[in-house]
Design an enzyme around this catalytic site. Structure first.
Site, PDB file in Angstrom:
ATOM      1  N   VAL A 127     -12.140  -9.447 -11.860  1.00  0.00           N
ATOM      2  CA  VAL A 127     -13.344 -10.495 -11.873  1.00  0.00           C
ATOM      3  C   VAL A 127     -14.248 -10.257 -12.831  1.00  0.00           C
ATOM      4  CG1 VAL A 127     -15.805 -11.502 -10.689  1.00  0.00           C
ATOM      5  CG2 VAL A 127     -13.532 -11.772  -9.541  1.00  0.00           C
TER       6      VAL A 127
ATOM      7  N   ASN B  35      -4.694  -3.703  -9.011  1.00  0.00           N
ATOM      8  CA  ASN B  35      -4.584  -4.907  -9.001  1.00  0.00           C
ATOM      9  C   ASN B  35      -3.832  -5.438 -10.351  1.00  0.00           C
ATOM     10  OD1 ASN B  35      -6.028  -5.275  -6.848  1.00  0.00           O
ATOM     11  ND2 ASN B  35      -8.028  -4.577  -7.839  1.00  0.00           N
TER      12      ASN B  35
ATOM     13  N   LYS C 199       0.724  -0.863  -0.043  1.00  0.00           N
ATOM     14  CA  LYS C 199       0.133   0.075  -0.082  1.00  0.00           C
ATOM     15  C   LYS C 199       0.724   1.578   0.293  1.00  0.00           C
ATOM     16  CE  LYS C 199      -4.201  -1.103   0.941  1.00  0.00           C
ATOM     17  NZ  LYS C 199      -5.637  -0.970   0.178  1.00  0.00           N
TER      18      LYS C 199
ATOM     19  N   GLU D  59      -6.512  12.207   7.641  1.00  0.00           N
ATOM     20  CA  GLU D  59      -7.062  11.697   6.092  1.00  0.00           C
ATOM     21  C   GLU D  59      -8.185  12.408   5.715  1.00  0.00           C
ATOM     22  OE1 GLU D  59      -5.573   8.205   3.779  1.00  0.00           O
ATOM     23  OE2 GLU D  59      -7.252   7.879   4.287  1.00  0.00           O
ATOM     24  N   LYS D  60      -8.012  12.929   4.957  1.00  0.00           N
ATOM     25  CA  LYS D  60      -9.677  13.621   4.196  1.00  0.00           C
ATOM     26  C   LYS D  60     -11.015  12.416   4.511  1.00  0.00           C
ATOM     27  CE  LYS D  60     -12.192  16.066   0.482  1.00  0.00           C
ATOM     28  NZ  LYS D  60     -13.161  16.689   1.526  1.00  0.00           N
TER      29      LYS D  60
ATOM     30  N   ARG E 127      -3.280  -8.337 -11.877  1.00  0.00           N
ATOM     31  CA  ARG E 127      -3.934  -8.954 -12.231  1.00  0.00           C
ATOM     32  C   ARG E 127      -5.459  -9.289 -13.537  1.00  0.00           C
ATOM     33  NH1 ARG E 127      -8.822  -8.724  -9.469  1.00  0.00           N
ATOM     34  NH2 ARG E 127      -7.838  -8.622  -7.102  1.00  0.00           N
TER      35      ARG E 127
ATOM     36  N   ILE F  64     -13.725  10.851   2.783  1.00  0.00           N
ATOM     37  CA  ILE F  64     -14.784  10.436   1.304  1.00  0.00           C
ATOM     38  C   ILE F  64     -16.252  10.406   1.165  1.00  0.00           C
ATOM     39  CG2 ILE F  64     -14.720  10.191  -1.147  1.00  0.00           C
ATOM     40  CD1 ILE F  64     -11.733  12.037  -0.565  1.00  0.00           C
TER      41      ILE F  64
END
Lengths: 461, 80
Positions: free
Chosen positions: A296, A291, A117, A201-202, A293, A204
């Site tokens: 789905v 991601n 992350k 952190e804002k 990959r 949302i």
């Protein structure tokens, strides 16, 4: 090296999807499976099948040594990891390459860089992709907190730097509130974690989940526009669309270009998805994660662009340059995907493994059903509950919704409860039609608008 | 003294502990009170606690940790 044979290191509907793509390219397919999956559709469709271990994923589909041994023994050129399982495991990608085969995806280094992350957020920032505004690091004083809140606006989240799993989080609505909460939060963090460090952190609120499909070959990078996946339950996507609902053209351009910039920053190879939160009110979007990959929900992108993403993955993994040019990718119409799960929507989505006694799949030019099911198949209890994905296309979103509602009536899966009734109700819901959704919408809607009686009476009416 | 069987209501994977890092809910030979959790079963990535309906002593597990299990299969026996 053009790929002539591929091992599919996955199961379920995505294994079937990969086999179909490989067959279309004349590639020999080798399907691995656990002891519980000997009867699965992908095993029946593949040219060869290899048992790699007991039912528990850890002992089979997540067992790197067993998968590599099967690939070596089958003498394949490449390994396709699908999604989930080992697909975002950099060490697995390295092991495939070290064994002399191509990994159908990015390098192990790219997977590790984008899978973490913190480092992914740094890559995004370097590429100029907006991240959720916040302190970046620790906030030491109330004065600092004031300055940050002025920049981010309210509500703002004050979080214990050492916290985790939602503990030590406070949502602050006003400046006065901040003055009261900040010292409290710091004291609480010190007591709970032995560390009074805070970061901000804002928040949302009412964000939508929008993501961009990217593709690269290490030198050329394109996007295939965006998908919207705002209908979620417990952070799991339930229903996906392409394109995003009424996204302004100028926002779409910025969003998609930012995803390409990120791909270029890491010289990305293969298919990937950059996920964002989108704030409809301010028209701002913020990076969440990448991601590395196939997703789905990739079929909705295929339906509006006409590109076969899995075939392209296999070609690029074989060393071919990207066959897609940005100017040639022209989206048309609207597509929606419904995830059909073996879960009982009237019993809090209780999982329901069992045997399929009847399967009727509606057919049509604009209808696609990616599935692992056949009549007589017994769904094992050891893996996730996804049975298939119904994807419907329309010239416009309203045409797509109408066709979806009709198609869902024709889709019959008997033997186990499924989420088909949920999708039938969603497809006819005024809230869905008007796009009044955000990532927390579905959970509330399930409480108020989706009960067995309401659904049944709607059917009668 | 009689034996009471604790059967699985579900198909899935049986776990004797809540996570790999924690001790098992019950060790072989432990006494069991009615309502005690003796294990969890994972069904399609969701977890269901298995509780003892009756009290007893000297629990013996017949299913190993992380092994597949079928509905009706005997997980453990207790003595009364």
């Amino acid at each position: 090296m053009t790929i002539r044979s591929v091992l599919i290191a996955n199961r379920g509907e995505i294994a079937v999807r990969i086999i179909r793509a490989a067959k279309a390219l004349g590639i020999r397919t080798v399907q691995v499976h656990s002891a519980a999956d000997a009867e699965m559709l992908a095993v029946k469709l593949a040219d060869e099948a290899v048992d790699i271990g007991p039912p528990a994923p850890k002992k089979s589909y997540l067992n790197i040594e067993a998968v590599i041994a099967a690939a070596k023994a089958a003498k394949v050129d490449a390994v396709h990891p699908g999604y989930g399982f080992l697909s975002e495991n950099g060490d697995f990608a390295d092991a495939v390459v070290a064994a002399g085969m191509a990994f159908v995806g990015p390098s192990g280094d790219a997977i590790r860089l984008l899978g973490d992350k913190v480092s992914a957020r740094e890559v995004a920032a370097r590429a100029g992709v907006p991240t959720v505004p916040g302190s970046g690091g620790r906030v030491l004083t109330l004065d600092d907190a004031h300055r940050i809140a002025e920049r981010t606006g309210f509500p703002v989240m004050v979080k214990a730097a050492a916290g985790g799993g939602g503990r030590g989080i406070r949502i602050v609505e006003t400046l006065a509130d901040l003055e009261k909460q900040f010292p409290l939060a710091s004291a609480e963090a010190a007591a709970a974690f032995g560390d009074g460090g805070l970061y901000m952190e804002k928040v949302i609120t009412r964000a939508r989940h929008v993501e961009v499909q990217i593709f690269g070959d290490g030198e050329n990078f394109v996007h295939l526009y965006e998908r919207e996946c705002s209908l979620q339950r417990r952070r799991q996507k339930v229903w996906e669309e392409a394109p995003a609902f009424e996204l302004p053209q100028v926002v779409r351009k910025k969003l998609c270009e930012s995803a390409v910039a990120l791909a270029r920053e890491v010289r990305y190879t293969g298919a990937g998805t950059v996920e964002y939160l989108y704030d409809e009110e301010t028209r701002e979007f913020y990076f969440i994660e990448v991601n590395t990959r196939i997703q789905v929900e990739h079929p909705v992108t295929e339906m509006i662009t006409g590109v076969d993403l899995v075939q392209e993955m296999l070609k690029v993994a074989g060393g071919a340059p990207l066959s897609l040019k940005q100017d040639d990718i022209k989206p048309r119409g609207h597509a929606i995907e419904c995830r059909i799960n073996a879960e009982d929507p009237f019993k809090d989505f209780a999982p329901s493994p069992g045997t399929i006694t009847k399967l009727v799949v509606p057919e049509g030019k604009s209808v696609r059903f990616d599935t692992m099911l056949y009549e007589g198949y017994t769904i094992p209890p050891f893996y996730d509950s996804l049975l298939g994905k119904l994807i419907v296309w329309g010239e416009t979103r309203s045409e797509c919704l109408e066709r979806l509602a009709k198609t869902l009536e024709g889709l019959k899966i008997e033997g186990v409860p499924t989420t088909i009734p949920l999708h039938q109700t969603l497809a006819r819901s005024a809230a869905v039609a008007s796009g009044a959704f955000h990532t927390r919408f579905l959970e509330g809607w399930l409480e108020t608008d989706f009960t067995e009686t309401k659904t049944k009476s709607a059917e009668v009416a | 003294m009689s034996k009471i069987e604790i059967k699985s209501p579900l198909p899935g994977t049986f776990y004797r502990a809540s996570s790999p890092d924690t001790p098992p809910f019950k060790a072989d030979g432990d006494a069991v009170a009615s309502g005690d959790v003796i294990g969890v079963i994972e069904v399609m990535k969701t977890f269901h606690e298995i509780t003892a309906q009756d009290a007893g002593t000297n629990i013996t597990f017949l299913v190993d940790n992380e092994e597949p299990i079928m509905p009706g299969q005997v997980i453990a026996e207790i003595e009364q």
